[in-house]
Design an enzyme around this catalytic site. Sequence first.
Site, PDB file in Angstrom:
ATOM      1  N   SER A 101       0.834  -1.194   0.000  1.00  0.00           N
ATOM      2  CA  SER A 101       0.000   0.000   0.000  1.00  0.00           C
ATOM      3  C   SER A 101       0.878   1.257   0.000  1.00  0.00           C
ATOM      4  O   SER A 101       1.657   1.468  -0.918  1.00  0.00           O
ATOM      5  CB  SER A 101      -0.949  -0.056   1.199  1.00  0.00           C
ATOM      6  OG  SER A 101      -1.883   0.976   1.171  1.00  0.00           O
ATOM      7  N   HIS A 126      -2.413  -1.193  -4.236  1.00  0.00           N
ATOM      8  CA  HIS A 126      -3.868  -1.152  -4.385  1.00  0.00           C
ATOM      9  C   HIS A 126      -4.316   0.298  -4.262  1.00  0.00           C
ATOM     10  O   HIS A 126      -3.518   1.186  -3.985  1.00  0.00           O
ATOM     11  CB  HIS A 126      -4.574  -2.048  -3.365  1.00  0.00           C
ATOM     12  CG  HIS A 126      -4.418  -1.619  -1.940  1.00  0.00           C
ATOM     13  ND1 HIS A 126      -4.961  -2.323  -0.893  1.00  0.00           N
ATOM     14  CD2 HIS A 126      -3.790  -0.551  -1.363  1.00  0.00           C
ATOM     15  CE1 HIS A 126      -4.671  -1.720   0.244  1.00  0.00           C
ATOM     16  NE2 HIS A 126      -3.963  -0.652  -0.014  1.00  0.00           N
TER      17      HIS A 126
END
Length: 202
Positions: A101, A126
């Site tokens: 992330s 993501h």
Amino acid sequence: MPIGVPKVPFRNPGEEGAVWVDVYNRLHRERLLFLGQGVDSEISNQLVGLMVYLSIEDDTRDLYLFINSPGGWVIPGIAIYDTMQFVPPDVHTICMGLAASMGSFLLAGGEITKRLAFPHARVMIHQPASSFYEAQTGEFILEAEELLKLRETITRVYAQRTGNPLWVVFEDMERDVFMSATEAQAHGIVDLVAVENTGDFA
């Protein structure tokens, strides 16, 4: 029994005796920085302050940011990223363990050609998430608009830093995409994969 942060001896220039300092303070003196937790305001402010201070102290020596992070808050992460681009020294990024992330965003944000992953490191990208379930209707709409802006910003940075087309990055960020070190290299998130048992890079 917890032992706390390990301490190591350090001798100041011109002094005969060594003093004991915690290992991270000693490593900071060598311009080695560590993100070993989730990104939040506290660690963001610490890293930003260290990068600025070390840049003022010597703006010609590179900085090294070691990353082992599950991700974290977007805005504090962007603050770290912007500081990495702002300070005069090149910032090397090194992934050890996991850069997920916001951790992978910062990994990609290192100086191009100076981004490294250890052989067994994992990288995950993501789209930014939000706590919609906690928001009232009006807050939900405002937060959704802000989230879309943040997603566009992060997508554009990934595209710029990896050399991938915007649409490829956009599709990749639709879901959690986990990568090995070599896959992250092929994806353009890192430039080098460390070779085991040597000081060389692949």
